[in-house]
Design a protein around this motif. Structure first.
Motif, PDB file in Angstrom:
ATOM      1  N   GLY A 131      20.871  65.826  30.245  1.00 18.12           N
ATOM      2  CA  GLY A 131      19.665  66.539  30.659  1.00 18.12           C
ATOM      3  C   GLY A 131      18.485  65.603  30.762  1.00 18.12           C
ATOM      4  O   GLY A 131      18.467  64.701  31.592  1.00 18.12           O
ATOM      5  N   THR A 132      17.523  65.792  29.888  1.00 19.49           N
ATOM      6  CA  THR A 132      16.305  64.975  29.956  1.00 19.49           C
ATOM      7  C   THR A 132      16.241  63.909  28.868  1.00 19.49           C
ATOM      8  O   THR A 132      15.235  63.225  28.728  1.00 19.49           O
ATOM      9  CB  THR A 132      15.065  65.877  29.808  1.00 19.49           C
ATOM     10  OG1 THR A 132      15.126  66.552  28.543  1.00 19.49           O
ATOM     11  CG2 THR A 132      14.989  66.882  30.945  1.00 19.49           C
ATOM     12  N   TYR A 133      17.285  63.753  28.066  1.00 21.36           N
ATOM     13  CA  TYR A 133      17.201  62.777  26.972  1.00 21.36           C
ATOM     14  C   TYR A 133      18.392  61.817  26.954  1.00 21.36           C
ATOM     15  O   TYR A 133      19.462  62.072  27.497  1.00 21.36           O
ATOM     16  CB  TYR A 133      17.066  63.500  25.614  1.00 21.36           C
ATOM     17  CG  TYR A 133      18.199  64.438  25.287  1.00 21.36           C
ATOM     18  CD1 TYR A 133      19.391  63.962  24.736  1.00 21.36           C
ATOM     19  CD2 TYR A 133      18.069  65.818  25.491  1.00 21.36           C
ATOM     20  CE1 TYR A 133      20.423  64.819  24.415  1.00 21.36           C
ATOM     21  CE2 TYR A 133      19.108  66.685  25.182  1.00 21.36           C
ATOM     22  CZ  TYR A 133      20.278  66.180  24.639  1.00 21.36           C
ATOM     23  OH  TYR A 133      21.310  67.039  24.331  1.00 21.36           O
ATOM     24  N   LEU A 134      18.129  60.668  26.327  1.00 15.23           N
ATOM     25  CA  LEU A 134      19.145  59.649  26.086  1.00 15.23           C
ATOM     26  C   LEU A 134      19.720  59.882  24.699  1.00 15.23           C
ATOM     27  O   LEU A 134      18.983  60.100  23.742  1.00 15.23           O
ATOM     28  CB  LEU A 134      18.492  58.257  26.158  1.00 15.23           C
ATOM     29  CG  LEU A 134      19.329  57.054  25.743  1.00 15.23           C
ATOM     30  CD1 LEU A 134      20.408  56.759  26.791  1.00 15.23           C
ATOM     31  CD2 LEU A 134      18.434  55.816  25.568  1.00 15.23           C
ATOM     32  N   GLU A 135      21.027  59.839  24.579  1.00 19.10           N
ATOM     33  CA  GLU A 135      21.673  60.104  23.285  1.00 19.10           C
ATOM     34  C   GLU A 135      22.596  58.946  22.921  1.00 19.10           C
ATOM     35  O   GLU A 135      23.434  58.516  23.705  1.00 19.10           O
ATOM     36  CB  GLU A 135      22.478  61.398  23.345  1.00 19.10           C
ATOM     37  CG  GLU A 135      23.088  61.779  22.004  1.00 19.10           C
ATOM     38  CD  GLU A 135      23.806  63.121  22.040  1.00 19.10           C
ATOM     39  OE1 GLU A 135      24.165  63.616  20.970  1.00 19.10           O
ATOM     40  OE2 GLU A 135      24.011  63.660  23.165  1.00 19.10           O
ATOM     41  N   PHE A 136      22.415  58.407  21.706  1.00 18.59           N
ATOM     42  CA  PHE A 136      23.333  57.388  21.176  1.00 18.59           C
ATOM     43  C   PHE A 136      23.262  57.408  19.657  1.00 18.59           C
ATOM     44  O   PHE A 136      22.217  57.658  19.065  1.00 18.59           O
ATOM     45  CB  PHE A 136      22.987  55.989  21.706  1.00 18.59           C
ATOM     46  CG  PHE A 136      21.655  55.455  21.249  1.00 18.59           C
ATOM     47  CD1 PHE A 136      21.555  54.626  20.138  1.00 18.59           C
ATOM     48  CD2 PHE A 136      20.487  55.771  21.934  1.00 18.59           C
ATOM     49  CE1 PHE A 136      20.330  54.138  19.717  1.00 18.59           C
ATOM     50  CE2 PHE A 136      19.257  55.283  21.521  1.00 18.59           C
ATOM     51  CZ  PHE A 136      19.175  54.467  20.408  1.00 18.59           C
ATOM     52  N   GLY A 137      24.394  57.189  19.030  1.00 18.80           N
ATOM     53  CA  GLY A 137      24.446  57.144  17.572  1.00 18.80           C
ATOM     54  C   GLY A 137      23.938  58.393  16.898  1.00 18.80           C
ATOM     55  O   GLY A 137      23.362  58.322  15.809  1.00 18.80           O
ATOM     56  N   GLY A 138      24.106  59.553  17.552  1.00 17.93           N
ATOM     57  CA  GLY A 138      23.628  60.796  16.971  1.00 17.93           C
ATOM     58  C   GLY A 138      22.135  60.993  17.091  1.00 17.93           C
ATOM     59  O   GLY A 138      21.568  61.926  16.516  1.00 17.93           O
ATOM     60  N   THR A 139      21.464  60.123  17.856  1.00 19.30           N
ATOM     61  CA  THR A 139      20.012  60.183  18.027  1.00 19.30           C
ATOM     62  C   THR A 139      19.666  60.557  19.465  1.00 19.30           C
ATOM     63  O   THR A 139      20.315  60.090  20.409  1.00 19.30           O
ATOM     64  CB  THR A 139      19.372  58.814  17.695  1.00 19.30           C
ATOM     65  OG1 THR A 139      19.689  58.474  16.343  1.00 19.30           O
ATOM     66  CG2 THR A 139      17.867  58.845  17.869  1.00 19.30           C
TER      67      THR A 139
END
Length: 348
Positions: free
Chosen positions: A248-256
């Protein structure tokens, strides 16, 4: 004028491509460093410039003159080898003078040039010694002296410090840089040591499998790598690469989750790069909880190792930080590097 131009230069050996159609212009009086892992082709490029290796295709110009068919001795270059290549039965004076004697330079000129080189390299008191009576650093200076007296257009150096211990390498790095400033001629320097590349070069050429990955000033190579290879190769510590997704509108990595990335590009699977020194126990835009399983003490700092998902990562922290199994690390958003997961190219 002693600029060096490589045009569509290729080297194929036994049907294997060693150098793949590279183009590079090295400016007059520039100190340029070719850097890359063993087998990437950097020494082959140096040997082709020197005329010690045949060219499969392409052109080499030195001072505007095409040298493809010119013998090495007539190219007006000096080559400093990794192994010093000194004659053990000759004195330092005789080693430095040898090339001039082969060119039948008169004795008075030879003596003058040898004395000048010895003064520049702080070798005056060692002129009557044999190489076996010298330290590794002194032998390397003798090899440099033999090159200096020829007053060449271009100096070629093939990993000249790799046989020295760590302390001596640091000392010789600064000596070679000072030598370049004194002589005001073109230096082409090959190394696999990225610290040497960052500290010595006016520009750095990063090579991988015979292909130029990036050519730029050291700070630009470090701060703006073009792909994951350059980012992972250049830097005092290995960059952390972490699998990431755009949701969507966010970047996700490492549960963040990090907002503000959704409409920037079409890529959905990518790699996030973070330098270890940018992961700190201070306040930052992004928080990541990690489980530390190993710590290395490096005097003024510690390296903490941990996993983020399936990716092995590290953080460079002050030596007085409390070594705990669980840490919360902070990262600023501007310190994230984004790369296309498939091609490895940087996403701006």
């Amino acid at each position: 004028m002693s600029n060096v131009v490589l045009k569509n230069l290729s080297k194929i050996y036994d049907k294997k491509v060693i150098i793949d159609n590279i183009n590079l212009e090295i400016q007059d009086k520039e100190f340029i460093v070719l850097v890359g892992a063993s087998g990437c082709g950097k020494s082959t490029i140096l040997r082709m410039i020197a005329g010690l290796e045949d060219i499969t295709s392409g052109e080499i110009l030195i001072g505007g003159k095409r040298v493809n068919d010119i013998q090495p001795k007539d190219r007006d270059i000096a080559f400093v080898f990794q192994s010093y290549a000194l004659y053990p039965h000759m004195t330092v004076r005789e080693n430095i003078a040898f090339g001039l004697k082969m060119r039948k330079v008169d004795k008075k000129t030879i003596e003058q040039k040898v004395q000048e080189a010895a003064e520049i390299l702080d070798l005056t008191e060692y002129l009557d010694r044999k190489p076996k009576q010298l330290s590794g650093g002194q032998r390397q200076r003798v090899a440099l002296g033999r090159a200096i007296v020829r007053n060449p257009k271009v100096f070629l150096m093939d990993e000249p410090l790799s046989n020295l211990d760590a302390k001596l390498r640091v000392q010789m790095r600064s000596e070679i840089k000072k030598l370049h400033q004194k002589l005001q001629t073109t230096f082409i320097y090959v190394t696999h040591d990225q610290t040497e590349a960052l500290t010595m070069g006016d520009r750095i050429v990063v090579l991988n499998n015979g292909v130029i990955q990036q050519v730029d000033r050291p700070e630009e190579i470090y701060n703006n790598p073009k792909n994951t290879f350059v980012a992972g190769f250049i830097g005092s510590s290995q960059m952390n690469f972490i699998d990431a997704q755009i949701n969507g509108t966010y970047l996700e990595f490492g549960g963040t989750k990090v907002n503000g990335y959704g409409n920037l590009f079409d890529v959905r699977e990518l790699t996030v790069g973070i330098r270890p020194e940018k992961m700190q126990c201070a306040d930052g835009d992004i928080k990541i909880d990690v489980n530390v399983d190993m710590v290395e003490l490096l005097g003024s700092e510690k390296i903490a190792y941990f996993n983020i998902g399936t990716n092995r990562c590290s953080a460079k922290l002050p030596s007085d930080f409390s070594t705990e199994t669980k840490l919360q690390l902070s990262i600023n958003k501007e310190d994230l590097y984004l790369f296309d997961k498939e091609s490895g190219s940087r996403i701006q």
